[in-house]
Design an enzyme around this catalytic site. Sequence first.
Site: not given
Length: 319
Positions: A11, A72, A103, A125, A127, A129, A171
């Site tokens: 992303g 992707r 990740d 990202t 996120d 994360d 997410r």
Amino acid sequence: MRNIGILTSGGDSPGMNAAIRAVVRKAIYHDVRAWGINYGFSGLLNNDIHPLEIGDVGDIIHRGGTMLYTARCEEFKTKEGQEKAVRHLRDAGMDALVVIGGDGSFQGAQVLNDLGFPTIGVPATIDNDVPGTDFTVGFDTALNTVIEAIDKIRDTATSHERTYVIEVMGRDAGDLALWSGLADGAETILIPEQPYDMDDTVHRLVRGHKRGKKHSIIIVAEGAASGVEFGKEIQERTGFETRVTVLGHIQRGGSPTAFDRVLASRLAAHAMELLLNGKSGRLVGMLANQIVDQQIGNALQKPHHIDENMYRLSQELSI
């Protein structure tokens, strides 16, 4: 070390362009040629590789998204695809690769490194994360986008005396929800790292209503629950007029904040320094405002943890 490849994967996040710029200019400063790979690992398999000169990365530090695009790639998940990627890198004369992403992107970076191709990861990202770094590139910008949206929704929530449920991205990580909820004084914050009690949420809303509170804001992380379904249940159980807003991909866009521009520049420059010093298979990050690095494999094995002290504080302040 004469030729460095750069790709962005997964992303998109604000600040990726700042990271690309830093890699290219750091490389050129050290007489290394930089090459851009369009569309992530997919572009690598399709040989979509082109040189990047200093002027190519001018006037991009303030732009969101990624000038190298992202996509992707199912083929890269196969052994044949991975070996093909290494072959294309070597055929193009590449000596090393910088992967900018999350990740999932770093799993690909680890594979390339294990196959003998030097690779470094830069975490980008929204996120937030990625273990081993306090912040990822793009998180701060996305957070400020969420906060700005909540501020505006609160204005109309006040005017109409409604309960608003706002679903944010992230997410399986609740950082965006937790930070934005604490910053905007949300009554309830739902994150995937902590179980939630619907009875407690209803109790908080009713308690606030009884003491004269006219509106409420509830932040729901997408990995914790569906904002739409949660909003329906809130209205059914309380009778309060409830509206749901799913912020969606607006959180990914926008000009990166100063923090993200600086973070991206520092992390990407450190990635280049590692490669120039003969190191690879590393993931760069920032801990306590210091730039650090660790083995990609070690980082991928660590679970993402939320700041539990912040979560408890959000509950204490939302009484």
